[in-house]
Every structure is written in structure tokens, then in C-alpha cells.
Design a protein around this motif. Structure first.
Motif, PDB file in Angstrom:
ATOM      1  N   ARG A   5      17.164  81.652 -36.399  1.00 24.87           N
ATOM      2  CA  ARG A   5      18.419  81.642 -35.637  1.00 24.87           C
ATOM      3  C   ARG A   5      19.489  80.873 -36.412  1.00 24.87           C
ATOM      4  NH1 ARG A   5      20.089  84.742 -32.096  1.00 24.87           N
ATOM      5  NH2 ARG A   5      18.231  84.513 -30.851  1.00 24.87           N
ATOM      6  N   ARG A  37      14.752  89.498 -37.872  1.00 27.61           N
ATOM      7  CA  ARG A  37      15.943  90.222 -37.423  1.00 27.61           C
ATOM      8  C   ARG A  37      15.601  91.667 -37.044  1.00 27.61           C
ATOM      9  NH1 ARG A  37      21.173  89.947 -41.121  1.00 27.61           N
ATOM     10  NH2 ARG A  37      19.591  90.511 -42.629  1.00 27.61           N
ATOM     11  N   ALA A  40      13.891  91.898 -33.425  1.00 22.93           N
ATOM     12  CA  ALA A  40      14.587  91.228 -32.320  1.00 22.93           C
ATOM     13  C   ALA A  40      14.573  92.078 -31.055  1.00 22.93           C
ATOM     14  CB  ALA A  40      16.011  90.884 -32.725  1.00 22.93           C
TER      15      ALA A  40
END
Length: 190
Positions: A5, A37, A40
Motif C-alpha cells: 500500500r 496489485r 486486488a
């Protein structure tokens, strides 16, 4: 804060390669960031599904007045006809939301002591130190080494079912009188 993050929040200013190089010392590689990523959406879908499962688990747990544990809640969820749920997943979700079933199992007593029986005599006076080696031996078992000594034989006879409670003190005092068990620390066996 999650390392991935952090990289995502600061990638426009510093770049992914530089941030992962700095955080590489802390164990974050570029491939790990790219995998994070890329997955996600799947993580978000799993969190949504687990939130729905947690609501179903809470409802079943409340219907049972808080008594059902993992196996019964899993069976109830399967009987409802919703999505197939594994008992391990139910256990994990229950741990995260702080639910547990009632345990009614009692401890099994294997030995019931006779409260009216007299306690065993303290032949060495609670003094476990010995001046000479092999002066005192203490054991909860009658099978101590060496097993040929007279006090061991007397102990075996005294603790057996053949000897009456009246004979036991006589046998123990016999072996004590021979010098094997003595409350004095300096006595050596004869």
C-alpha cells in the motif's frame, strides 16, 4: 501500514523500482508488488464473501443461543443450501469475529482417593538431602533401582493388596529399623 500500500501511494513521486529497491531490504520485491496489485480485485471479492459468511455464521450462532461450535455451524450452513463452506474456513471466520461454541466436556477422574484412609508416613522427614551417595532414595513408584534391597521388597509387599492395612506399618518400620530408610541425614545403609 502495508508495504505494498505504501508503494502504491508513493509510486507517482518516486517510482516503483526505487521504492521496491529501498523496501527490498525489508523484503518487498517488484514482482510481489505487481502480484499484490494484480490480485486486488480478488481480495476485495473474498473480503465481501467472508463478510456475508460472517453474517450467516453470527445468525446461526445466535439461533443456537451461542452453543454451536464449528462442526454444527458448518452443518447448518450446508443444510441451508448456500455456497459450499469448509469447516476450516468457518473456524477461521469464527476466530476473526470472536465466536466460539460451548464446551461441555468434563474432566475424567481416573483415581478416586479414599478420604477416610490415613496418609502415607513421611519416613525421611521431608529432608531429601543425603550426605553419602545412595543413603536416601525417594520415588512414587515401588520399582526403584536396585530392586533387591529389603526396603523395596517391604514396600512392594506393604503396597500390595495382599497385605492388610494393619500389617503395612509393621513392614515399613521393619525396613526402617534396618537402616535403609532413616529420617537422619547422616545414616548410611547397613
Amino acid at each position: 501500514m502495508n508495504r505494498c500500500r505504501f508503494v502504491e501511494d508513493h509510486q507517482r513521486r518516486h517510482g516503483v523500482k526505487r521504492l521496491c529497491g529501498v523496501l527490498g531490504v525489508l523484503g518487498l520485491s517488484r514482482s510481489s508488488f505487481c502480484y499484490w496489485r494484480r490480485t486486488a480485485a480478488a481480495r476485495t471479492a473474498r473480503q465481501t464473501a467472508e463478510a456475508g459468511l460472517a453474517a450467516r455464521i453470527r445468525r446461526v450462532h445466535q439461533e443456537s443461543d451461542g452453543t454451536y461450535g464449528v462442526p454444527r455451524i458448518t452443518a447448518e450452513l450446508r443444510d441451508e443450501g448456500g455456497p459450499v463452506v469448509n469447516h476450516k474456513r468457518v473456524a477461521r471466520v469464527m476466530r476473526t469475529i470472536g465466536l466460539e461454541g460451548v464446551r461441555l466436556r468434563r474432566r475424567h477422574r481416573t483415581t478416586l482417593a479414599d478420604q477416610t484412609a490415613s496418609k502415607a508416613p513421611d519416613l525421611i522427614g521431608r529432608d531429601f538431602t543425603a550426605v553419602v551417595v545412595n543413603t536416601k532414595r525417594c520415588s512414587s513408584s515401588p520399582w526403584t533401582w536396585p530392586s533387591y534391597q529389603p526396603w523395596t521388597a517391604a514396600w512392594k509387599i506393604a503396597s500390595s493388596a495382599l497385605a492388610s492395612p494393619v500389617d503395612r506399618p509393621g513392614l515399613l518400620s521393619y525396613s526402617r529399623g534396618r537402616g535403609i530408610l532413616s529420617p537422619e541425614a547422616g545414616d548410611a545403609p547397613t
